[in-house]
Design a protein around this motif. Structure first.
Motif, mmCIF file in Angstrom:
data_model
loop_
_atom_site.group_PDB
_atom_site.id
_atom_site.type_symbol
_atom_site.label_atom_id
_atom_site.label_comp_id
_atom_site.label_asym_id
_atom_site.label_seq_id
_atom_site.Cartn_x
_atom_site.Cartn_y
_atom_site.Cartn_z
ATOM 1 N N ARG A 142 45.299 50.657 43.091
ATOM 2 C CA ARG A 142 45.141 50.262 41.688
ATOM 3 C C ARG A 142 44.320 48.975 41.640
ATOM 4 N NH1 ARG A 142 48.441 51.897 37.564
ATOM 5 N NH2 ARG A 142 47.018 50.569 36.365
ATOM 6 N N LYS A 143 43.022 49.147 41.598
ATOM 7 C CA LYS A 143 42.136 47.990 41.624
ATOM 8 C C LYS A 143 42.301 47.125 40.380
ATOM 9 C CE LYS A 143 37.925 48.825 43.284
ATOM 10 N NZ LYS A 143 36.619 49.519 43.501
ATOM 11 N N ASP A 144 42.605 47.742 39.241
ATOM 12 C CA ASP A 144 42.757 46.960 38.025
ATOM 13 C C ASP A 144 43.967 46.031 38.099
ATOM 14 O OD1 ASP A 144 44.303 49.315 38.041
ATOM 15 O OD2 ASP A 144 44.477 49.332 35.855
ATOM 16 N N LEU A 145 45.063 46.529 38.677
ATOM 17 C CA LEU A 145 46.240 45.673 38.833
ATOM 18 C C LEU A 145 45.975 44.537 39.805
ATOM 19 C CD1 LEU A 145 49.147 48.303 38.946
ATOM 20 C CD2 LEU A 145 48.249 47.026 36.980
ATOM 21 N N LEU A 165 43.057 43.227 40.399
ATOM 22 C CA LEU A 165 42.146 42.288 39.739
ATOM 23 C C LEU A 165 42.893 41.394 38.757
ATOM 24 C CD1 LEU A 165 39.355 41.211 39.052
ATOM 25 C CD2 LEU A 165 39.036 43.170 37.520
ATOM 26 N N LYS A 166 43.795 41.970 37.982
ATOM 27 C CA LYS A 166 44.564 41.167 37.023
ATOM 28 C C LYS A 166 45.408 40.123 37.740
ATOM 29 C CE LYS A 166 47.523 41.489 32.940
ATOM 30 N NZ LYS A 166 48.238 40.257 33.301
ATOM 31 N N GLN A 167 46.059 40.537 38.845
ATOM 32 C CA GLN A 167 46.879 39.588 39.597
ATOM 33 C C GLN A 167 46.017 38.470 40.180
ATOM 34 O OE1 GLN A 167 49.399 41.371 42.556
ATOM 35 N NE2 GLN A 167 49.924 39.429 43.510
ATOM 36 N N CYS A 187 43.182 37.330 39.007
ATOM 37 C CA CYS A 187 42.795 36.448 37.904
ATOM 38 C C CYS A 187 43.937 35.503 37.548
ATOM 39 C CB CYS A 187 42.387 37.269 36.680
ATOM 40 S SG CYS A 187 40.798 38.097 36.824
ATOM 41 N N ASP A 188 45.149 36.047 37.462
ATOM 42 C CA ASP A 188 46.312 35.212 37.138
ATOM 43 C C ASP A 188 46.515 34.123 38.192
ATOM 44 O OD1 ASP A 188 46.781 36.741 34.893
ATOM 45 O OD2 ASP A 188 48.356 37.959 35.807
ATOM 46 N N GLU A 189 46.393 34.502 39.454
ATOM 47 C CA GLU A 189 46.605 33.537 40.539
ATOM 48 C C GLU A 189 45.546 32.446 40.559
ATOM 49 O OE1 GLU A 189 46.641 36.035 43.953
ATOM 50 O OE2 GLU A 189 48.732 36.691 43.671
ATOM 51 N N HIS A 190 44.335 32.759 40.110
ATOM 52 C CA HIS A 190 43.243 31.786 40.146
ATOM 53 C C HIS A 190 42.993 31.126 38.793
ATOM 54 C CE1 HIS A 190 42.520 33.892 43.930
ATOM 55 N NE2 HIS A 190 41.737 32.892 44.288
ATOM 56 N N GLY A 191 43.825 31.466 37.791
ATOM 57 C CA GLY A 191 43.657 30.859 36.488
ATOM 58 C C GLY A 191 42.349 31.231 35.812
ATOM 59 N N ILE A 192 41.897 32.455 36.013
ATOM 60 C CA ILE A 192 40.622 32.918 35.467
ATOM 61 C C ILE A 192 40.893 33.905 34.327
ATOM 62 C CG2 ILE A 192 38.498 34.211 35.976
ATOM 63 C CD1 ILE A 192 38.747 33.175 38.862
ATOM 64 N N THR A 193 40.222 33.711 33.210
ATOM 65 C CA THR A 193 40.344 34.629 32.081
ATOM 66 C C THR A 193 39.533 35.884 32.364
ATOM 67 O OG1 THR A 193 40.526 32.757 30.557
ATOM 68 C CG2 THR A 193 39.983 34.901 29.605
ATOM 69 N N PRO A 194 40.131 37.079 32.302
ATOM 70 C CA PRO A 194 39.374 38.310 32.580
ATOM 71 C C PRO A 194 38.115 38.459 31.738
ATOM 72 C CG PRO A 194 41.719 38.792 32.545
ATOM 73 C CD PRO A 194 41.564 37.368 32.085
ATOM 74 N N LEU A 239 39.076 45.935 32.002
ATOM 75 C CA LEU A 239 39.734 44.630 32.075
ATOM 76 C C LEU A 239 38.743 43.473 32.010
ATOM 77 C CD1 LEU A 239 42.424 43.102 32.582
ATOM 78 C CD2 LEU A 239 41.960 43.322 35.033
ATOM 79 N N ALA A 240 37.590 43.627 32.657
ATOM 80 C CA ALA A 240 36.633 42.528 32.781
ATOM 81 C C ALA A 240 35.787 42.368 31.518
ATOM 82 C CB ALA A 240 35.736 42.761 33.991
#
Length: 406
Positions: A311-314, A316-318, A320-327, A345-346
């Motif tokens: 699940r590449k989308d999951l 990617l979301k994780q 982003c959350d870990e790096h403090g980046i807005t999708p 998502l992006a």
């Protein structure tokens, strides 16, 4: 300054096209397209999305709009756009406080995906500068309109007399995209057409309302021709996430007699990735394949890698959350249908030129260069300019490729 509030009604339910307001055209959800058009309009001062759906609310906020949650009483199939606008005016006014005012209210329908900021400024100007009480976008039409009754009936013509186009009075088709109204007059009338109504002509080629799946298919086919969104610059992007096979390679695998596999990658891509890294862009390689070649290439490029991901989308979301980046500020580069969840998502889904048709249709931008032939270097020039902010000249397109062994 005239205070112009743009209200975008966007319910979560839709019978014709499920989750219609989140459906993507040109790689961008319809509600986000509407928000961006409003924010780019010079005369719009405030942008509000009225919705009953949490996912739509999240997408609208990420795109830069305020959100008004619509009560159930005006969220059903029979609810009118006028009711949503009146509620949004009151709710937004309460959010902003007693000093807030709205001079002109603008109703913008996100089911018209090709509305432009110029169209929105046009209907607002008809009210603020032209003295109209209300205004709407229209498209000129010369069609003969018929009604099917017991006998075919000509609505706008006498069927016994069909004058030439130049001899008929000009008629206009309501596009359904945008309506501007004096705020107080709208409150008093309770409907969008009151007082003197001005027609503001728009480009007929851009007129399309999405009511059923066929409309959505047509919009997606037209998006590459009608969208004029500029390519992203460095200020638009915080991170670039790259698929591997078919994006950094040409999607081919060479297998020898012992079953050993090799793939080809382009030196120019490596140069572009190095330049992005030096420019401070967060980078990630995200791949479904669990192969040593992916990790080896990532090590050489000095880029973090997540591979063997179902699940590449999951993932990617994780990340982003870990790096403090807005999708919304992530560019995701892919080539095949397993990249589509990440595209959703992006904020900047990008397809390489050799990508699957469905992926190209969902992309916000498409490279001129195929995967494995320098597509990533091309993307780096979008963000950093043709010189990639380095002193050494860029490798010319078509130079000898690196060979990586699996």
């Amino acid at each position: 300054m005239t205070a112009v509030l743009a209200v975008i009604p966007a319910r979560g339910g839709s019978k014709g096209v499920p989750a219609k307001n989140l459906a993507q055209v040109g790689g961008v959800p319809l509600v986000v397209r509407a928000v961006r058009a409003c924010r780019a309009a010079r005369r719009v001062t405030d942008v509000v999305v009225s919705t009953d759906d949490a996912a739509i609310a999240d997408a609208a906020r990420a795109a830069g709009a305020e959100v008004v949650l619509r009560p159930a009483a005006i969220a059903g199939d029979t609810a009118t756009s006028e009711a949503a606008v009146l509620h949004a005016m009151d709710a937004y006014g309460a959010m902003r406080g007693a000093s807030h005012r709205t001079d002109v209210v603008l109703l913008v329908q996100c089911t018209s995906p090709f509305i432009t900021p110029g169209d929105l400024d046009g209907v607002v100007a008809a009210v603020t500068d032209g003295g109209a009480d209300s205004a709407l976008t229209v498209a000129p039409t010369h069609g003969f309109i018929w009604r099917s009754e017991s006998d075919g009936f000509g609505v706008n013509h006498d069927k016994s007399n069909r004058p030439r186009r130049q001899d008929r009075p000009q008629e206009f088709l309501e596009t359904g995209a945008a309506y501007a109204m004096r705020a107080e007059g709208f409150r008093e009338a309770g409907h969008r057409f009151f007082g003197r109504t001005e027609l503001v002509s728009t480009d007929p080629e851009r007129v399309l309302e999405i009511d059923d799946p066929h409309d959505l298919q047509r919009a997606r086919a037209l998006a590459p021709l009608l969208d004029t969104t500029a390519l992203p610059g460095r200020a638009d992007i915080d991170a670039v996430v790259l698929d591997f096979d078919g994006t950094q390679t040409d999607d081919r695998v060479l297998v020898d007699s012992e079953g050993k596999e090799t793939v080809a990658v382009h030196r120019g891509d490596g140069l572009g990735i190095a330049a992005l890294r030096r420019a401070g862009v967060e980078l990630l390689i995200l791949s479904t394949e669990q192969n040593p070649v992916v990790a080896a290439r990532a090590r050489k490029l000095r880029v973090p890698v997540l591979h063997g991901i179902d699940r590449k989308d999951l993932a990617l979301k994780q990340w982003c959350d870990e790096h403090g980046i807005t999708p919304e500020r992530v560019m995701y580069v892919g080539n095949d249908v397993n990249d589509l969840p990440c595209f959703a998502l992006a904020g900047w889904p990008v397809a390489v030129a050799s990508a699957h048709d469905a992926v190209r249709a969902a992309a916000r931008a498409v490279t001129e260069t195929p995967g494995g032939a320098g597509a990533i270097r091309e993307i780096a020039t979008w963000l950093l300019g043709p010189g990639l902010d380095v002193n050494t000249p860029a490798a010319p397109h078509g130079t000898t490729a690196d060979i990586t062994t699996k």
